[in-house]
Design a protein around this motif. Sequence first.
Motif, PDB file in Angstrom:
ATOM      1  N   LEU A  77      43.407 -26.202 111.290  1.00  8.02           N
ATOM      2  CA  LEU A  77      44.542 -27.121 111.173  1.00  8.02           C
ATOM      3  C   LEU A  77      44.522 -27.863 109.850  1.00  8.02           C
ATOM      4  CD1 LEU A  77      45.057 -28.812 114.656  1.00  8.02           C
ATOM      5  CD2 LEU A  77      46.573 -27.241 113.472  1.00  8.02           C
ATOM      6  N   THR A  78      43.360 -28.318 109.449  1.00  8.41           N
ATOM      7  CA  THR A  78      43.257 -29.033 108.167  1.00  8.41           C
ATOM      8  C   THR A  78      43.724 -28.143 107.029  1.00  8.41           C
ATOM      9  OG1 THR A  78      41.434 -30.402 108.965  1.00  8.41           O
ATOM     10  CG2 THR A  78      41.677 -30.198 106.570  1.00  8.41           C
ATOM     11  N   GLY A 114      46.675 -22.905 116.530  1.00  5.03           N
ATOM     12  CA  GLY A 114      46.718 -23.817 115.383  1.00  5.03           C
ATOM     13  C   GLY A 114      47.159 -23.136 114.102  1.00  5.03           C
ATOM     14  N   THR A 173      55.829 -38.592 109.790  1.00 12.39           N
ATOM     15  CA  THR A 173      54.919 -38.158 110.850  1.00 12.39           C
ATOM     16  C   THR A 173      54.808 -39.232 111.925  1.00 12.39           C
ATOM     17  OG1 THR A 173      53.664 -36.773 109.318  1.00 12.39           O
ATOM     18  CG2 THR A 173      52.581 -37.359 111.359  1.00 12.39           C
ATOM     19  N   ARG A 191      39.692 -27.702 113.966  1.00  8.02           N
ATOM     20  CA  ARG A 191      39.889 -28.748 112.956  1.00  8.02           C
ATOM     21  C   ARG A 191      39.985 -28.117 111.560  1.00  8.02           C
ATOM     22  NH1 ARG A 191      36.421 -32.375 114.470  1.00  8.02           N
ATOM     23  NH2 ARG A 191      34.626 -31.348 113.533  1.00  8.02           N
ATOM     24  N   THR A 214      39.753 -32.788 117.208  1.00  5.78           N
ATOM     25  CA  THR A 214      38.681 -33.779 117.070  1.00  5.78           C
ATOM     26  C   THR A 214      37.432 -33.337 117.814  1.00  5.78           C
ATOM     27  OG1 THR A 214      39.350 -35.108 118.996  1.00  5.78           O
ATOM     28  CG2 THR A 214      40.341 -35.674 116.850  1.00  5.78           C
ATOM     29  N   ILE A 234      47.640 -27.625 107.398  1.00  4.66           N
ATOM     30  CA  ILE A 234      48.432 -28.826 107.122  1.00  4.66           C
ATOM     31  C   ILE A 234      48.302 -29.244 105.664  1.00  4.66           C
ATOM     32  CG2 ILE A 234      48.644 -31.301 107.656  1.00  4.66           C
ATOM     33  CD1 ILE A 234      48.078 -30.494 110.600  1.00  4.66           C
ATOM     34  N   ARG A 271      46.129 -31.286 117.395  1.00  2.00           N
ATOM     35  CA  ARG A 271      45.464 -32.284 116.551  1.00  2.00           C
ATOM     36  C   ARG A 271      44.419 -33.059 117.339  1.00  2.00           C
ATOM     37  NH1 ARG A 271      48.521 -34.679 111.832  1.00  2.00           N
ATOM     38  NH2 ARG A 271      49.973 -33.068 111.182  1.00  2.00           N
TER      39      ARG A 271
END
Length: 192
Positions: free
Chosen positions: A123-124, A58, A158, A120, A114, A127, A110
Amino acid sequence: MVRNPERRTALVDAAIEVLAREGARGLTFRAVDSEAKVPPGTASNYFTSRDDLFTQAGRHIHVRMTPDPAEVSEAMRPAPSRELVASLMHWLLRRIVKERTGYLAMLELRLEATRRPELREALTEAIRADLEANIRFHLDAGLPGDADTVRLLYFAMTGLLVEHLTLPGVLGEDEGAAERLVQMVVDRVLGS
């Protein structure tokens, strides 16, 4: 833990390939070793757990999918305009289609995020930083629109990319449908 940055990068790239081809369930140390063409057990020497492997993938995927700065400079040669924004969105579509594996792996990450809090978070962070960098780039380049314009373009593109790469039949049989939709997105977001 073994410290060979080139080998770690090769293993993470292999993990991205496995994710795109096999999905999150297929991402095992054995599959990564096989994809990277390294001896069995190598990935387990570099990653403490499967969660660690997901998190590293990630964090790395954005590096892999970031365009070369020389390509960005070339794309930005025209004067800032609506047409340049459209050109950049079309370029984005072509780049993502070309790097289909990376984008599909991103979608897998992605979904897996979850269920994996550390992934998470990684990646958050990545991004969000990427989106903020795109906003700064857009504003600093003097392109039309504001920060919300960039956010709208981001979210519209997206969604379009997800459909185009996963279920292209949704867009119909016409090969130019995605390109026309990109133009419509730009026209509607920036105003005709």
